[in-house]
Structure formats: structure tokens, C-alpha cells
Design an enzyme around this catalytic site. Structure first.
Site, PDB file in Angstrom:
ATOM      1  N   ASP A  15      22.299  99.443   2.301  1.00 33.76           N
ATOM      2  CA  ASP A  15      21.499  99.863   1.486  1.00 33.76           C
ATOM      3  C   ASP A  15      22.429 101.486   1.027  1.00 33.76           C
ATOM      4  O   ASP A  15      21.844 102.178   0.618  1.00 33.76           O
ATOM      5  CB  ASP A  15      20.090 100.930   1.838  1.00 33.76           C
ATOM      6  N   HIS A 215      49.965  96.697 -10.142  1.00 33.84           N
ATOM      7  CA  HIS A 215      48.446  96.829 -10.153  1.00 33.84           C
ATOM      8  C   HIS A 215      48.086  96.892  -8.528  1.00 33.84           C
ATOM      9  O   HIS A 215      46.697  97.326  -7.172  1.00 33.84           O
ATOM     10  CB  HIS A 215      46.843  96.394 -10.475  1.00 33.84           C
ATOM     11  N   ASP A 232      50.768 106.053 -10.017  1.00 28.82           N
ATOM     12  CA  ASP A 232      49.834 106.284 -11.120  1.00 28.82           C
ATOM     13  C   ASP A 232      48.732 106.242 -10.888  1.00 28.82           C
ATOM     14  O   ASP A 232      48.430 105.666 -10.051  1.00 28.82           O
ATOM     15  CB  ASP A 232      50.474 104.669 -11.304  1.00 28.82           C
ATOM     16  N   ASP A 243      46.491 108.976 -17.720  1.00 28.99           N
ATOM     17  CA  ASP A 243      47.193 107.685 -17.069  1.00 28.99           C
ATOM     18  C   ASP A 243      48.008 108.362 -17.095  1.00 28.99           C
ATOM     19  O   ASP A 243      48.401 108.145 -18.146  1.00 28.99           O
ATOM     20  CB  ASP A 243      46.424 106.868 -17.486  1.00 28.99           C
ATOM     21  N   HIS A 322      54.102  93.588 -19.009  1.00 24.58           N
ATOM     22  CA  HIS A 322      53.268  93.914 -19.824  1.00 24.58           C
ATOM     23  C   HIS A 322      52.940  94.270 -21.293  1.00 24.58           C
ATOM     24  O   HIS A 322      54.379  94.458 -21.536  1.00 24.58           O
ATOM     25  CB  HIS A 322      51.966  95.119 -18.778  1.00 24.58           C
ATOM     26  N   HIS A 326      48.317 101.153 -24.486  1.00 26.01           N
ATOM     27  CA  HIS A 326      46.865 100.839 -24.180  1.00 26.01           C
ATOM     28  C   HIS A 326      45.513 101.960 -24.594  1.00 26.01           C
ATOM     29  O   HIS A 326      45.953 103.349 -24.842  1.00 26.01           O
ATOM     30  CB  HIS A 326      45.713  99.824 -23.095  1.00 26.01           C
ATOM     31  N   HIS A 333      41.151 101.935 -20.052  1.00 25.04           N
ATOM     32  CA  HIS A 333      41.637 101.203 -21.191  1.00 25.04           C
ATOM     33  C   HIS A 333      40.888 101.190 -22.344  1.00 25.04           C
ATOM     34  O   HIS A 333      39.282 100.676 -22.738  1.00 25.04           O
ATOM     35  CB  HIS A 333      42.203  99.444 -20.355  1.00 25.04           C
ATOM     36  N   GLU A 356      53.550 103.311 -21.536  1.00 26.93           N
ATOM     37  CA  GLU A 356      54.018 103.204 -20.552  1.00 26.93           C
ATOM     38  C   GLU A 356      54.931 102.219 -19.862  1.00 26.93           C
ATOM     39  O   GLU A 356      54.836 100.823 -20.041  1.00 26.93           O
ATOM     40  CB  GLU A 356      52.612 103.366 -19.569  1.00 26.93           C
ATOM     41  N   TYR A 360      60.648  96.080 -13.120  1.00 24.49           N
ATOM     42  CA  TYR A 360      59.583  94.941 -12.448  1.00 24.49           C
ATOM     43  C   TYR A 360      60.965  94.062 -11.778  1.00 24.49           C
ATOM     44  O   TYR A 360      61.304  92.857 -12.226  1.00 24.49           O
ATOM     45  CB  TYR A 360      58.931  94.906 -12.309  1.00 24.49           C
ATOM     46  N   ARG A 378      57.876 102.754 -13.702  1.00 30.75           N
ATOM     47  CA  ARG A 378      57.341 103.017 -14.725  1.00 30.75           C
ATOM     48  C   ARG A 378      57.604 104.190 -15.161  1.00 30.75           C
ATOM     49  O   ARG A 378      57.378 105.039 -14.117  1.00 30.75           O
ATOM     50  CB  ARG A 378      56.164 101.984 -14.620  1.00 30.75           C
ATOM     51  N   GLU A 380      54.450 106.721 -17.610  1.00 30.79           N
ATOM     52  CA  GLU A 380      53.978 106.789 -18.277  1.00 30.79           C
ATOM     53  C   GLU A 380      53.405 108.003 -18.425  1.00 30.79           C
ATOM     54  O   GLU A 380      52.849 108.620 -17.852  1.00 30.79           O
ATOM     55  CB  GLU A 380      52.842 105.674 -17.626  1.00 30.79           C
TER      56      GLU A 380
HETATM   57  N1  GLY Z   1      46.637 102.687 -14.227  1.00 32.69           N
HETATM   58  C1  GLY Z   1      46.273 101.226 -15.593  1.00 32.69           C
HETATM   59  C2  GLY Z   1      47.318 101.672 -16.174  1.00 32.69           C
HETATM   60  O1  GLY Z   1      48.654 102.340 -16.373  1.00 32.69           O
HETATM   61  O2  GLY Z   1      47.300 100.709 -17.172  1.00 32.69           O
HETATM   62 MN    MN Z   2      48.493 102.567 -18.540  1.00 31.22          MN
HETATM   63 MN    MN Z   3      48.617 104.360 -15.541  1.00 26.14          MN
END
Ligand code: GLY
Ligand code: MN
Ligand code: MN
Length: 410
Positions: A15, A215, A232, A243, A322, A326, A333, A356, A360, A378, A380
Site C-alpha cells: 500500500d 542509461h 549524468d 540535465d 544517440h 533534446h 525530454h 550532449e 562509447y 559524454r 552534456e
Molecule cells: N539524462 C538523460 C539524457 O541525457 O537524455
Molecule cells: Mn540529456
Molecule cells: Mn543526461
């Protein structure tokens, strides 16, 4: 006339519910943060439906603004208990030519809307008409959310500043022997200590090969000398996300191929950033990053051939799978169309997005050259377009290799 429902509580186990987060559309319009709410907007009235005061329920789950608070604190012209929505909605939509309602987001509110339409249609002989048109409010609302107001940008700058401190503290923990979850705990400690809601999305702390999983959120391995750690993580503040990704060398020295890859990703990011101005497109930014990557991947020995052909064949995709950007805002996002009339959308002042790029090199992929295995980088940042260029909201978070090394060494 628009009806905008809020988010629902969701069961986590037994619950116990997940921590509640208001639906971003309702949050944007009203600032109302509690569950079981909906806003009804007419041409001249702002009506909130909310959970009424209830002393027994409030003993368990805390004080509610109630219908009085909805008017006094949230500026509604009138407010009603949410339980009365079904009964009151027909009256509101009578004779409205069009109802803006996001069909498909919440099935039980969908049912309630359909029943209200049926009820009004059933009164046709009394001279009332039901809305003939059900329109998606997101068409208007998401265009509004895409362009940030100065007040929203202030919140996003404040979020960036908290995220800066979190990354700075986390960087110092990037030493051999530390666990990824300890680094995660440090990030979340700063997010909460400084009044944020917590992480805006599950934080990624990936060391070594884990950095090559986009992720990766298990965050349970131990850091080892010579590895990179990809972090990240960004705070959510008053609903707004930051982000940010930085990649740190365990122990504080970028060495050999790790340094080469890091510098390449930084060059790609700078090249993409250099493209930003009103009228540019996220597609063009991505193409800039890809162009730099392909040249660099040839130099690193990960790709062979002519740059033009490799881009054409998307031969870089095993290492850069990727896109570069975004939209960013209340959702990580964020909402907003990426294409308009089939073409990449031109950027406008007030639009906020991430830049970003990353590379990899998973050990599990035989296309990865031996010397690059288990490197993932990465970088970003969060950016807003201005009238004559752009502002990096997260510019105070170090990313030059020497600065990054100094952050780790403390
Ligand atoms: N942290 C998710 C992205 O970078 O899109
Ligand atoms: Mn991002
Ligand atoms: Mn990110």
C-alpha cells in the site's frame, strides 16, 4: 474551453505509492503540486478541481490546500472538490463549440469526458449543444512550454547552480575504491540539501565499461584506477530539470586513449555549440558533432575510409548511437515538435535544450579497437537560445580536461 487533468498516484508495492510528481502540463498552468486535481479553463474563468480538506486523510498524507486554498493560493476564480468533476463538467461544456482535452493520457478522465458529452447531447431538445470538436490542448500548450519565459529561465539557472555543486562534490569521490552508489548518494545529498526535489531523472554513475551503457542506473560497481566515470545527473527544482553529464578520470588524470577520446568529445561539443543561433536547427548541431566524430574516429583507428562515405553510411553509429540534443524544461525530454512541416525546426530565442555528444566503446562489441575498450565519454550542457546567440546555463560546471582533473583531485 480546456480541461487539463493532473497526474495520478501510482502504486509502488503493497500500500505504498511512488512519490507523487504533478503532470507537467498542469504544473505549468497552475503550479498545483498535489494529486487528484484538474484545471478547467473557460474564456473568462479559471476553475480548479482539487481534493477537499479532510482531517482524517490529512493526518496520514499531510495538509491539503482544499477548495479555499485553490482560490487563495493558486489564484483560481473558483474551485470544487475533484469528486464533483463528473457532475459539474456537463454544465461547463454546454454550448462550448470546442473542448480542448488530451484524450488518451488518463483513461478514467477520458470516460468522464465521454459521459459528460453524452449527457449534454441528451439535452439537445432543451436547446443546448455539446462541443462538436475535441481538440488536443497539447498543440497550444507544448508550443508555450517550448519557449521559456524569463522566470522559467531563472529557475533553470538556479537548478544548474545546484547541479554544479553536486557534480563538484561527486567529482572528488572519483577515487579508486569508491563505489558508484557512493557517488550517486553524494549527488542526491546536494540536490536535497539545497532544496531541490531530488534528481530530475535516475542518476547515471557508470565507471569503466558501465560508461558505455547509455542509461546505466544500477550504480553498484567499485571504481578502479585508470577508468573513466560517466556521471549524468541533474536536479529537479520547482519542476524544472537540469540535465548534465561530465566524465571524470578515476584518481584525477586522463591518460592515453581516454584523454584522446575525451578531447574529441569536447571538440565535437564545442563545434555543435558554435552552430547555435536563432534560425539554426538541432539537426545542424548534430551534423556538426557527427562531422567532428567521424574525422576523429578515423584518426583513432576505429573507422576506415573517407569521411563523406562514412557519414553517408552512418558508420559512426556503433560508437555514437544517440542524437546530440533534446528539448529541456519541466520534462527532462521536454515537449515540443522537433520538425515543423516535415523540416527540422528553426531555433528561436527562449528554447532550451541539451548539447550532449558522446562516444562509447563497449568491450562486448568486437568492432571496438582493443585500445579503446571500456571507454565511454559524454559531455552534456543545457543551453538557451538568445536573440543573438546562446547562453550555456551549465557553463560553471568544469569540462576542460585540466579543470576536470583538478575537480577530482579536490
Ligand atoms: N539524462 C538523460 C539524457 O541525457 O537524455
Ligand atoms: Mn540529456
Ligand atoms: Mn543526461
Amino acid at each position: 474551453m480546456a480541461l487539463i487533468p493532473g497526474a495520478r498516484l501510482r502504486r509502488r508495492h503493497g500500500d505504498v505509492d511512488y512519490v507523487f510528481r504533478q503532470h507537467s502540463d498542469l504544473l505549468y498552468l497552475t503550479g498545483f503540486e498535489q494529486p487528484a486535481a484538474a484545471a478547467l479553463l473557460t474564456q473568462n474563468r479559471y476553475v480548479l478541481f482539487v481534493q477537499p480538506r479532510d482531517s482524517e486523510a490529512e493526518t496520514w498524507t499531510g495538509l491539503r490546500p482544499g477548495v479555499e486554498g485553490a482560490c487563495e493560493r493558486y489564484g483560481a476564480d473558483e474551485a470544487h472538490p475533484i469528486g464533483e468533476l463528473a457532475q459539474r463538467l456537463p454544465e461547463f461544456i454546454e454550448n462550448a463549440p470546442r473542448l480542448h482535452y488530451p484524450l488518451g493520457e488518463d483513461r478514467s478522465t477520458d470516460d468522464l469526458v465521454v459521459r459528460s458529452l453524452e449527457a449534454v447531447r441528451g439535452r439537445a431538445r432543451r436547446g443546448v449543444t455539446a462541443p462538436r470538436n475535441i481538440a488536443d490542448p497539447r498543440a497550444i500548450l507544448h508550443e508555450m512550454r517550448l519557449r521559456k519565459e524569463p522566470e522559467e529561465l531563472e529557475l533553470m539557472r538556479a537548478a544548474a547552480e545546484i547541479t554544479r555543486e553536486a557534480h563538484e562534490q561527486a567529482a572528488r569521490l572519483c577515487q579508486p575504491g569508491t563505489h558508484e552508489h557512493e557517488v550517486e548518494a553524494e549527488l542526491h545529498y546536494v540536490f536535497r540539501r539545497r532544496g531541490g526535489a531530488g534528481p530530475a531523472y535516475p542518476s547515471i554513475v557508470g565507471s569503466g565499461d558501465n560508461a558505455t551503457i547509455l542509461h546505466y542506473i544500477e550504480n553498484r560497481d567499485q571504481l578502479q584506477r585508470g577508468q573513466l566515470v560517466l556521471i549524468d545527473a541533474g536536479v529537479e527544482l520547482h519542476g524544472y530539470a537540469s540535465d548534465v553529464t561530465r566524465t571524470y578520470p578515476v584518481g584525477g588524470h586522463f591518460e592515453g586513449p581516454a584523454r584522446e577520446v575525451y578531447e574529441l568529445v569536447l571538440r565535437a561539443q564545442e563545434s555543435a555549440l558554435g552552430e547555435i543561433r536563432p534560425g539554426a536547427t538541432l539537426r545542424a548541431l548534430h551534423e556538426r558533432a557527427v562531422g567532428v566524430f567521424v574525422e576523429g574516429l578515423i584518426e583513432l583507428g576505429a573507422l576506415e575510409g573517407s569521411a563523406g562515405e562514412l557519414i553517408e553510411k552512418e558508420a559512426y553509429r556503433p560508437f555514437y548511437m544517440h542524437t546530440t540534443s533534446h528539448w529541456l524544461g519541466l520534462d527532462v525530454h521536454d515537449v515540443g515538435d522537433y520538425h515543423v512541416e516535415g523540416k527540422p525546426r528553426p531555433l528561436e530565442a527562449g528554447m532550451v535544450f541539451t548539447v550532449e555528444p558522446g562516444l562509447y566503446f563497449p568491450a562486448r562489441d568486437e568492432r571496438t579497437p582493443e585500445r579503446l575498450r571500456s571507454i565511454g565519454v559524454r559531455i552534456e550542457d543545457d543551453v538557451v537560445v538568445t536573440e543573438d546567440g546562446f547562453e550555456i546555463l551549465t557553463s560553471s560546471i568544469p569540462k576542460r580536461p585540466d579543470e576536470v582533473e583538478r575537480c577530482v583531485r579536490g
